[in-house]
Write an enzyme that holds these catalytic residues in place. Sequence first.
Site, short mmCIF file in Angstrom:
data_model
loop_
_atom_site.label_atom_id
_atom_site.label_comp_id
_atom_site.label_asym_id
_atom_site.label_seq_id
_atom_site.Cartn_x
_atom_site.Cartn_y
_atom_site.Cartn_z
CE LYS A 171 -1.84 3.06 1.82
NZ LYS A 171 -1.57 4.44 1.38
CD GLU A 246 12.36 4.61 9.26
OE1 GLU A 246 12.12 5.52 10.10
OE2 GLU A 246 12.57 4.82 8.07
CB CYS A 280 12.94 8.79 8.48
SG CYS A 280 13.83 7.67 7.41
CD GLU A 379 10.36 12.90 11.78
OE1 GLU A 379 9.26 12.38 12.00
OE2 GLU A 379 11.30 12.30 11.24
P1 NAD Z 1 1.54 8.86 7.57
O1 NAD Z 1 2.16 8.09 8.68
O2 NAD Z 1 0.11 9.28 7.69
O3 NAD Z 1 1.62 8.02 6.19
C1 NAD Z 1 2.56 7.01 5.90
C2 NAD Z 1 1.85 5.84 5.22
O4 NAD Z 1 0.91 5.27 6.12
C3 NAD Z 1 1.05 6.22 3.97
O5 NAD Z 1 1.14 5.19 3.00
C4 NAD Z 1 -0.37 6.30 4.49
O6 NAD Z 1 -1.35 6.08 3.51
C5 NAD Z 1 -0.36 5.18 5.51
N1 NAD Z 1 -1.38 5.28 6.56
C6 NAD Z 1 -1.95 6.41 7.07
N2 NAD Z 1 -2.88 6.08 8.01
C7 NAD Z 1 -2.88 4.74 8.10
C8 NAD Z 1 -3.60 3.81 8.91
N3 NAD Z 1 -4.50 4.20 9.80
N4 NAD Z 1 -3.34 2.50 8.78
C9 NAD Z 1 -2.41 2.07 7.89
N5 NAD Z 1 -1.71 2.90 7.09
C10 NAD Z 1 -1.94 4.21 7.19
O7 NAD Z 1 2.45 10.09 7.30
P2 NAD Z 1 2.08 11.48 6.59
O8 NAD Z 1 0.75 12.01 7.03
O9 NAD Z 1 2.25 11.29 5.14
O10 NAD Z 1 3.23 12.42 7.17
C11 NAD Z 1 3.09 12.92 8.50
C12 NAD Z 1 4.40 12.87 9.25
O11 NAD Z 1 4.91 11.54 9.23
C13 NAD Z 1 5.53 13.69 8.65
O12 NAD Z 1 5.49 15.01 9.05
C14 NAD Z 1 6.74 13.00 9.19
O13 NAD Z 1 7.02 13.48 10.48
C15 NAD Z 1 6.31 11.56 9.28
N6 NAD Z 1 6.84 10.78 8.14
C16 NAD Z 1 7.88 9.97 8.39
C17 NAD Z 1 8.43 9.23 7.36
C18 NAD Z 1 9.60 8.32 7.60
O14 NAD Z 1 10.31 7.99 6.65
N7 NAD Z 1 9.81 7.85 8.82
C19 NAD Z 1 7.92 9.32 6.07
C20 NAD Z 1 6.82 10.15 5.84
C21 NAD Z 1 6.29 10.87 6.89
#
Ligand code: NAD
Length: 477
Positions: A171, A246, A280, A379
């Site tokens: 996904k 992660e 990250c 972060e």
């Molecule tokens: P997010 O955690 O919402 O999204 C990451 C992934 O998780 C996406 O594919 C999303 O569709 C999926 N996701 C979201 N809700 C979910 C759920 N309930 N169940 C399963 N999967 C789900 O992150 P975001 O909103 O895109 O970004 C927000 C913050 O996350 C950023 O500001 C940053 O701090 C952090 N982030 C971290 C990384 C990393 O590499 N560690 C990458 C992107 C974002």
Amino acid sequence: MPTLLIDGQWRSAADGRTIDVINPCDAKVFTTIDRGSEADIDAAVQAAQKALDGAWGRMTATERGRILMKFGDLIVRHADEIAQIEARDTGKPMTVARNDIVAVARYFEFYGSAADKIHGEQIPYLNGYNVQVVRVPHGVTAHIIPWNYPAQMFGRTLAPALAMGNAAVLKPSEDACLSGIRLAELLMEAGLPAGALNVVTGYGYEAGAALTAHPGINFATFTGSPEVGVLVQQATAKNAVPCVLELGGKSPQVVFNDVDVEKAVPIIVKAITQNAGQTCSAGSRLLVQQDIYDSFTQRVAEAFAKVKVGRPEMDLDCGPIVNRKQFERVNGFIDDAIATGVPLLARGALAEGLSPDGFFVAPALFGAVPREHPLACKEVFGPVLAAMPFADEDDAIRLANSSEFGLVSGVWTENGARQQRMAARLHTGQVFINCYGAGGGVELPFGGMKRSGHGREKGFLALEEFSTTKTVVLHHG
Ligand code: NAD
């Protein structure tokens, strides 16, 4: 073209819904993806199980490895095309996008060639017994990845899983998944049997949540925000399914007064501006020994002021922030720091002629940031560096380890004994000394401590993480 890959076929979502894809350089819609949800996830999980019970499950490790290496070749041959897709979707500079695609190929080469080199053990036991411990796949694996390095994440999460013989459901992020769709197409072209990889595009709260809660999965891996990571862990725990998380970081660059300044400054600046800080493992805290704090931060400020932001084809230091939500979040941190009186030491510059609707942010260096300030602890996930002074080694360790995160750290000192002490005392999954790799190469095990998550990806350790063992006890008399 439909964007769901289920059982070897490209399909639209069962209910026909789609999501607009927005160009971060001008906020305009340029295509759509399919909005998969529970029914599509269910079909994908069933297809994965069918693949395990069929041709994919019967393949030898060597055959699996060959397909992955052939895919690595295909990626290299299509590198420019995939880099264009990645740059358009995320806004990252072309050179960075090209490097990312080379890294994806490397994941499949590395794990493809490792697929048949993971051996089991034989255990001396009672007389008349033969005991073997064999490595086996988990089964159906769920992969939820973010938008910051969509192509690289495709390689990081899928290459070891497929090498070990799992059947995967991916996904990707709704904010950037176009490179993954093209990569999945090429992987099928390389000869991957139907159902060994399934891709369901869609929103996290719909498709992502349905996937992690599905009783048919045997393992899950997630990269993204700490908040969603906890939801993923809760969902998988309900079915007693293991997961790797992660979840980002607030990684310190610890600079002592014997630092090689010429070497350190460009690496420190790049470690927070690369990918517009949306990494990250970005080095987002700059901890500098008090007696060189002013002179060193002055040098970093000079380099920071030269960082340029633009569209992918301009090929500058960084591109825009991925979407409006993140753009507003990053600007919120910058505005709050200025409003609360944190000194702004330098800002990078936006190129001429950018759309005012694009999500471009000029990188910002702040210092000295009070230790309890949100900028010192939270972060940002943008090109914002928080500088802080420290007194001595103990103070540096206290400050570096005070974060709730523990992903990566950098140490800058020429003193060998101090290098060893710092490496031993820092609570992070990786420590870079007089260098900084933002996660490092494919070969290096990567993952967090504390709120940065648990489990390891990359390196040979990923092959263990993405598989389990079976102990076979045979009595031959
Ligand atoms: P997010 O955690 O919402 O999204 C990451 C992934 O998780 C996406 O594919 C999303 O569709 C999926 N996701 C979201 N809700 C979910 C759920 N309930 N169940 C399963 N999967 C789900 O992150 P975001 O909103 O895109 O970004 C927000 C913050 O996350 C950023 O500001 C940053 O701090 C952090 N982030 C971290 C990384 C990393 O590499 N560690 C990458 C992107 C974002």
